[in-house]
Design an enzyme around this catalytic site. Sequence first.
Site, PDB file in Angstrom:
ATOM      1  CG  ASP A  16      38.352  31.746  45.491  1.00 38.91           C
ATOM      2  OD1 ASP A  16      39.388  32.359  45.734  1.00 38.91           O
ATOM      3  OD2 ASP A  16      37.063  31.825  45.939  1.00 38.91           O
ATOM      4  CG  ASP A  17      40.616  29.431  48.322  1.00 40.83           C
ATOM      5  OD1 ASP A  17      41.735  29.922  48.680  1.00 40.83           O
ATOM      6  OD2 ASP A  17      39.521  30.524  48.184  1.00 40.83           O
ATOM      7  CD  GLU A  27      33.680  35.318  47.874  1.00 38.81           C
ATOM      8  OE1 GLU A  27      34.585  35.953  48.610  1.00 38.81           O
ATOM      9  OE2 GLU A  27      34.101  33.925  47.737  1.00 38.81           O
ATOM     10  CG  HIS A  30      40.222  34.878  42.149  1.00 41.42           C
ATOM     11  ND1 HIS A  30      38.832  35.595  42.323  1.00 41.42           N
ATOM     12  CD2 HIS A  30      40.442  34.700  43.589  1.00 41.42           C
ATOM     13  CE1 HIS A  30      38.554  35.602  43.548  1.00 41.42           C
ATOM     14  NE2 HIS A  30      39.397  34.799  44.227  1.00 41.42           N
ATOM     15  CG  HIS A  53      43.005  33.347  47.679  1.00 38.39           C
ATOM     16  ND1 HIS A  53      43.042  34.395  48.014  1.00 38.39           N
ATOM     17  CD2 HIS A  53      41.835  33.194  46.967  1.00 38.39           C
ATOM     18  CE1 HIS A  53      42.096  35.088  47.824  1.00 38.39           C
ATOM     19  NE2 HIS A  53      41.314  34.309  47.103  1.00 38.39           N
ATOM     20  CG  HIS A  57      38.231  38.742  46.825  1.00 37.27           C
ATOM     21  ND1 HIS A  57      39.530  38.852  46.421  1.00 37.27           N
ATOM     22  CD2 HIS A  57      38.049  37.289  47.120  1.00 37.27           C
ATOM     23  CE1 HIS A  57      40.119  37.637  46.414  1.00 37.27           C
ATOM     24  NE2 HIS A  57      39.310  36.561  46.742  1.00 37.27           N
TER      25      HIS A  57
END
Length: 349
Positions: free
Chosen positions: A286-287, A208, A25, A27, A205
């Site tokens: 994630d990011d 969250e 996961h 991006h 997703h």
Amino acid sequence: MHTVPAVDAAHLPQLLQAMPKAELHMHIEGSLEPELIFALAQRNGVKLPYASVEDLRRAYAFTDLQSFLDIYYAGASVLLYEQDFYDMARAYLARAAQDNVVHAEIFFDPQTHTQRGVGMETVINGLYRACRDAEIEQGISSALILSFLRHLSEEDAFATLEAALPLRDRFIGVGLDSSEVGNPPEKFARVFARCRELGLHLVAHAGEEGPPAYIWGALDVLHSERIDHGVQAARDEALMQRLVRDGVPLTVCPLSNLKLCVVADLAQHNLPQLLEAGLKVTVNSDDPAYFGGYVNENYLQLFAATGMNSQQAWQLAVNSFDASFVTPQQRAHWMRQLEAVFAKYAALA
Ligand SMILES: Nc1ncnc2[nH]cnc12
Ligand SMILES: [Zn+2]
């Protein structure tokens, strides 16, 4: 559960760093470091609403998912050419390899780029070439997942799928991301059904910021094979039982949850409870450029805050391989590497 040689707590940070793991996961647009955003802005003549790298970094004070997404989409505006997508993905894969990530399943958001006039083939070809070259040069395996933006319409998602289908062999599945609350999974029922017919892997997703009902929807309506985040599942006992029964993986992102105020404090993160309840939990970044760390930083800070142990580290690494979309042979190969790393650290006094 497999009995794992116990590793002394003193060696836990090195073990977390050294153990092979999959990242499921992240991006790719969220791996754009401020320095690379500024370098690409200069290379492409894009004007940014920030005076400097420091000025941009100062803006990374998020209060919720939307406050992050606004900055994240602005950062992605510097990506124009195939080489930009290539450079971004090579930078991530090089950094992930340092964290002993042996396999990454990488989200990309084509609509963020096609809306600005960038061609679908520019995006996918740049990313795909980076994945292939990183495998050859760094030995890291990876695959791409096309993610639909849920704040846009299902019609837009269908048009995006259509535009990507000529490059069908370059991505393994589809996902669903962006603003969750107010954009439930049901909005994308038909486009996911089409992707299912096409034999694409399906992830979404859910949970969250959104309620457990969105996780039920991702499972029952979208037929999502994994739940990205999913931390709100703990609010619904029947849902927890369903996730355990079906072995549905959750791709949890501790530092993201902290930075987007999903949790007040990492010590209160429910990941240990989800794992204890028998869910197939994984740890992911994630990011990473926005949330203060790549995947190992997520493991390290989570373990330090919650007091998790080497047995749990083992389970998380195993889960990351089990939850990935690779062959059983590939998984078995990484399991042997994992066993060797645990044996090495268990032997230390
Ligand atoms: N954490 C996140 N949630 C939803 N959409 C995203 N896009 C990038 N990061 C995201
Ligand atoms: Zn995400």
